[in-house]
Enzyme design. Structure first.
Site, PDB file in Angstrom:
ATOM      1  N   CYS A 162      -3.337   0.415   7.021  1.00 29.46           N
ATOM      2  CA  CYS A 162      -3.369  -0.471   8.195  1.00 29.46           C
ATOM      3  C   CYS A 162      -4.042   0.170   9.404  1.00 29.46           C
ATOM      4  O   CYS A 162      -4.709  -0.499  10.173  1.00 29.46           O
ATOM      5  CB  CYS A 162      -1.950  -0.867   8.554  1.00 29.46           C
ATOM      6  SG  CYS A 162      -0.878   0.567   8.726  1.00 29.46           S
ATOM      7  N   ASN A 205       0.803  -1.232   0.000  1.00 24.66           N
ATOM      8  CA  ASN A 205       0.000   0.000   0.000  1.00 24.66           C
ATOM      9  C   ASN A 205       0.835   1.283   0.000  1.00 24.66           C
ATOM     10  O   ASN A 205       0.405   2.293  -0.537  1.00 24.66           O
ATOM     11  CB  ASN A 205      -0.989  -0.018   1.169  1.00 24.66           C
ATOM     12  CG  ASN A 205      -0.321  -0.203   2.505  1.00 24.66           C
ATOM     13  OD1 ASN A 205       0.854  -0.542   2.587  1.00 24.66           O
ATOM     14  ND2 ASN A 205      -1.073   0.019   3.561  1.00 24.66           N
ATOM     15  N   GLU A 213       8.226   2.081  14.700  1.00 14.82           N
ATOM     16  CA  GLU A 213       8.966   2.743  13.621  1.00 14.82           C
ATOM     17  C   GLU A 213       8.904   4.242  13.865  1.00 14.82           C
ATOM     18  O   GLU A 213       8.084   4.740  14.646  1.00 14.82           O
ATOM     19  CB  GLU A 213       8.346   2.399  12.260  1.00 14.82           C
ATOM     20  CG  GLU A 213       8.471   0.918  11.944  1.00 14.82           C
ATOM     21  CD  GLU A 213       8.320   0.595  10.468  1.00 14.82           C
ATOM     22  OE1 GLU A 213       7.214   0.767   9.938  1.00 14.82           O
ATOM     23  OE2 GLU A 213       9.323   0.165   9.855  1.00 14.82           O
ATOM     24  N   GLU A 262       5.056  -4.545  11.891  1.00 13.32           N
ATOM     25  CA  GLU A 262       3.999  -3.542  11.705  1.00 13.32           C
ATOM     26  C   GLU A 262       2.857  -4.251  10.994  1.00 13.32           C
ATOM     27  O   GLU A 262       2.923  -4.488   9.789  1.00 13.32           O
ATOM     28  CB  GLU A 262       4.512  -2.386  10.831  1.00 13.32           C
ATOM     29  CG  GLU A 262       5.634  -1.585  11.444  1.00 13.32           C
ATOM     30  CD  GLU A 262       5.188  -0.745  12.628  1.00 13.32           C
ATOM     31  OE1 GLU A 262       3.966  -0.650  12.874  1.00 13.32           O
ATOM     32  OE2 GLU A 262       6.060  -0.206  13.314  1.00 13.32           O
TER      33      GLU A 262
HETATM   34  P1  NDP Z   1       1.135  -9.642   3.498  1.00 15.56           P
HETATM   35  O1  NDP Z   1       1.242  -9.996   4.922  1.00 15.56           O
HETATM   36  O2  NDP Z   1       0.445 -10.549   2.579  1.00 15.56           O
HETATM   37  O3  NDP Z   1       2.586  -9.414   2.881  1.00 15.56           O
HETATM   38  C1  NDP Z   1       3.516  -8.520   3.443  1.00 15.56           C
HETATM   39  C2  NDP Z   1       4.892  -8.813   2.885  1.00 15.56           C
HETATM   40  O4  NDP Z   1       5.395 -10.028   3.435  1.00 15.56           O
HETATM   41  C3  NDP Z   1       4.926  -9.004   1.369  1.00 15.56           C
HETATM   42  O5  NDP Z   1       6.122  -8.471   0.858  1.00 15.56           O
HETATM   43  C4  NDP Z   1       4.879 -10.493   1.250  1.00 15.56           C
HETATM   44  O6  NDP Z   1       5.375 -10.937   0.023  1.00 15.56           O
HETATM   45  C5  NDP Z   1       5.761 -10.912   2.394  1.00 15.56           C
HETATM   46  N1  NDP Z   1       5.553 -12.268   2.854  1.00 15.56           N
HETATM   47  C6  NDP Z   1       4.451 -13.054   2.722  1.00 15.56           C
HETATM   48  N2  NDP Z   1       4.645 -14.254   3.314  1.00 15.56           N
HETATM   49  C7  NDP Z   1       5.903 -14.239   3.836  1.00 15.56           C
HETATM   50  C8  NDP Z   1       6.693 -15.178   4.570  1.00 15.56           C
HETATM   51  N3  NDP Z   1       6.221 -16.382   4.914  1.00 15.56           N
HETATM   52  N4  NDP Z   1       7.942 -14.814   4.935  1.00 15.56           N
HETATM   53  C9  NDP Z   1       8.432 -13.589   4.628  1.00 15.56           C
HETATM   54  N5  NDP Z   1       7.737 -12.679   3.916  1.00 15.56           N
HETATM   55  C10 NDP Z   1       6.484 -12.982   3.541  1.00 15.56           C
HETATM   56  O7  NDP Z   1       0.495  -8.206   3.505  1.00 15.56           O
HETATM   57  P2  NDP Z   1      -0.024  -7.352   2.272  1.00 15.56           P
HETATM   58  O8  NDP Z   1       1.090  -7.053   1.351  1.00 15.56           O
HETATM   59  O9  NDP Z   1      -1.256  -8.015   1.757  1.00 15.56           O
HETATM   60  O10 NDP Z   1      -0.411  -5.988   2.991  1.00 15.56           O
HETATM   61  C11 NDP Z   1      -1.604  -5.789   3.653  1.00 15.56           C
HETATM   62  C12 NDP Z   1      -1.427  -5.999   5.147  1.00 15.56           C
HETATM   63  O11 NDP Z   1      -0.389  -5.180   5.638  1.00 15.56           O
HETATM   64  C13 NDP Z   1      -2.658  -5.602   5.905  1.00 15.56           C
HETATM   65  O12 NDP Z   1      -2.972  -6.552   6.883  1.00 15.56           O
HETATM   66  C14 NDP Z   1      -2.265  -4.302   6.578  1.00 15.56           C
HETATM   67  O13 NDP Z   1      -2.970  -4.023   7.716  1.00 15.56           O
HETATM   68  C15 NDP Z   1      -0.813  -4.488   6.797  1.00 15.56           C
HETATM   69  N6  NDP Z   1      -0.147  -3.215   6.868  1.00 15.56           N
HETATM   70  C16 NDP Z   1       0.368  -2.795   8.077  1.00 15.56           C
HETATM   71  C17 NDP Z   1       0.957  -1.573   8.211  1.00 15.56           C
HETATM   72  C18 NDP Z   1       1.553  -1.142   9.503  1.00 15.56           C
HETATM   73  O14 NDP Z   1       2.429  -0.288   9.488  1.00 15.56           O
HETATM   74  N7  NDP Z   1       1.163  -1.666  10.628  1.00 15.56           N
HETATM   75  C19 NDP Z   1       1.035  -0.644   7.078  1.00 15.56           C
HETATM   76  C20 NDP Z   1       0.513  -1.193   5.857  1.00 15.56           C
HETATM   77  C21 NDP Z   1      -0.066  -2.429   5.772  1.00 15.56           C
HETATM   78  P3  NDP Z   1       4.350 -11.124  -1.205  1.00 15.56           P
HETATM   79  O15 NDP Z   1       3.423  -9.977  -1.198  1.00 15.56           O
HETATM   80  O16 NDP Z   1       5.265 -11.131  -2.349  1.00 15.56           O
HETATM   81  O17 NDP Z   1       3.641 -12.412  -0.916  1.00 15.56           O
END
Ligand code: NDP
Length: 488
Positions: free
Chosen positions: A284, A153, A462, A250
């Site tokens: 998020c 995002n 962060e 996060e």
């Molecule tokens: P995901 O949890 O699906 O993915 C986050 C990242 O982790 C991606 O780069 C993903 O790769 C990677 N990933 C997935 N599985 C693994 C694994 N087993 N080991 C290591 N890395 C992995 O989140 P989204 O990208 O769908 O983002 C949305 C989510 O993020 C929402 O739940 C939102 O609330 C949260 N979010 C939190 C924020 C915060 O600061 N607290 C800010 C923004 C979003 P890939 O996508 O290539 O599978």
């Protein structure tokens, strides 16, 4: 040539690197369905290369004077500001967020982080502890090689929020963007080199979850900072735990905003809309549960519906557009599913509720900004993170009731309160179980402020000086000034 094709998929040791053996990553612009770039996920060879390069660069970097580190980070921040327009256009192509937002919220907030941590680099210091004759001093040392894993995002902001403090503290960072938004971090890597940062300190490798896991599990990696969902956070934290590594998580949220009957109604509606519709709801910390006092509920809903109806949905590259599409087909199906579910669960649909189309963008993944009222705590739309423009309005009568219900969730990322009674505002903020609370506003996250979750929404913080704690470790050095008193 595709519209946003980078020179190669990865950026390692100061240059673009390709390995066509990696799994294909098709980068789709969600407004048109058009493929704008094709990249490859990292192969094990690429992952190894990125870690070896980071490890060797970090050793020298740790010995570079902190003021010099800071200067290079600030220079990168300057370049980002000069190129804000170009970077914002790329961010819009990568995420399909409207340019109206990306021009002010993405590269610019990345520059904020580089300037802030560039400024504090020279102030990172240990402590002197007097023991009478002897003394101890502490050294605040870097962790080593840090891995950053981003959600889709805010690809530029997330990369900068992680890289700026990591680098300021003398670490190297390997960043793995979400496979949905692979482009922006590569630009950041280019800019670091242009600013004079030594090669290898900020490497970008592309990939799916398995690449993230491989990086985290590697013996030469010392820390991971993930922005992502709670399920991914659990997996990554467990993996870090196996290696006894530092971790910042996060994660997601289902944050509450409590609107009391003395609140400035227009401001409260503005806050609720910002906290649900910005970035098409894909934030998020969004206030997806809006508790509105019964006395003002109908007035609140009427004005909210009027203002929501005016949101301009359209071409993300048109500066007038206020809302773009969702990021991916999977996200689109998920959000539409929740819009239907809310109606099945018996919530009252105030506005929106489904897909919408934009002339000239027939393949775009557009949905209507949606408001449900009469939502009850047990409904799934009130419990699960939707990650789209879906606001749930719940009503309440007393402060204690609102607080108990707001806190009855495993998430704890953020919360807010609108009231003209400031004593109540502070009392409610203190009682809300969340890492960030806003009084009479919502979703402002300046770099000076610690940001992170409580409960299942995360570990660590962060931004702000708090981030320094998460990218350094303390060494205590005991200095004796007299003879050793040994019983032997
Ligand atoms: P995901 O949890 O699906 O993915 C986050 C990242 O982790 C991606 O780069 C993903 O790769 C990677 N990933 C997935 N599985 C693994 C694994 N087993 N080991 C290591 N890395 C992995 O989140 P989204 O990208 O769908 O983002 C949305 C989510 O993020 C929402 O739940 C939102 O609330 C949260 N979010 C939190 C924020 C915060 O600061 N607290 C800010 C923004 C979003 P890939 O996508 O290539 O599978």
């Amino acid at each position: 040539m595709m519209r946003a094709q980078p020179e190669a998929s990865h950026f390692i040791d100061g240059r673009y690197v390709e390995d066509a053996g990696g799994r294909l990553i098709e980068n789709v612009y969600a407004a048109t369905g058009e493929t704008i770039a094709r990249l490859h996920a990292a192969t094990p060879a690429i992952t190894e290369q990125s870690i070896a390069s980071a490890k060797s660069a970090q050793k020298k970097w740790a010995k570079t004077a902190p003021a010099e580190r800071g200067r290079l980070l600030r220079r990168a921040g300057d370049i980002i500001r000069e190129r804000n327009r170009e970077l914002s256009e790329l961010e819009t192509l990568d995420t399909a967020k409207p340019i109206q937002e990306t021009l002010i919220a993405d590269a610019a907030s990345g520059a904020d982080a580089l300037e802030y941590f560039g400024g504090v680099a020279g102030a990172i210091a240990g402590q002197h502890i007097d023991l009478g004759a002897d003394f101890v001093y502490t050294r605040r040392e870097p962790l080593g090689v840090c891995v950053g894993i981003g959600a889709w995002n805010y690809p530029t902001q997330i990369a900068c929020w992680k890289a700026a403090p990591a680098l300021a503290c003398g670490n190297a960072m390997i960043f793995k963007p979400s496979e949905l938004t692979p482009l922006c971090a590569l630009k950041l890597a280019e800019i670091f080199i242009e600013a004079g940062l030594p090669a290898g300190l900020f490497n970008v490798v592309q990939g799916y979850g398995d690449v993230g896991s491989a990086l985290v599990a590697h013996q030469n990696v010392d820390k991971v900072s993930l922005t992502g969902s709670v399920p991914t956070g659990k997996r990554v934290l467990a993996l870090a735990g196996e290696g006894v590594k530092h971790a910042t998580m996060e994660l997601g949220g289902k944050s509450a905003l409590i609107v009391f009957d003395d609140a400035d109604l227009e401001d409260a509606i503005g806050g609720a809309m910002l906290g649900n519709f910005y970035s098409t709801g894909q934030i998020c910390s969004n206030a997806t549960r809006v508790f509105v006092h019964k006395k003002i509920k109908e007035r609140f809903l009427k004005r909210l519906a009027e203002r929501t109806a005016k949101i301009l949905i359209g071409d993300p590259l048109d500066e007038a557009t206020q809302m773009g599409p969702l990021i991916s087909a999977a996200q689109y199906e998920q959000v539409l599913g929740y819009m239907a579910l809310g109606q099945e669960e018996g919530a009252r649909l105030v506005c929106g509720g489904g897909k919408t189309s934009v002339a000239g963008f027939e393949q775009g993944l557009f949905v209507q900004p949606t408001v449900f009222s009469d939502v009850t705590d047990g409904m799934r739309i009130a419990k699960e993170e939707i990650f789209g423009p879906v606001m749930c309005v719940l009503d309440f009568e007393t402060e204690d009731e609102a607080l108990a219900r707001a806190n009855a969730t495993d998430f704890g990322l953020a919360a807010g309160v609108f009231t003209r009674d400031l004593v109540r505002g502070h009392r409610v903020a203190a009682a809300l179980e969340a890492g960030t609370c806003w009084i009479n506003t919502y979703n402002l996250t300046p770099v000076e402020t610690p940001f992170g979750g409580t409960k299942r929404s995360g570990v660590g913080r962060e931004n702000s000086m708090a981030a320094i704690e998460h990218y350094t470790q303390l060494k205590s050095v005991y200095v004796a000034t007299g003879p050793v008193e040994s019983p032997y």
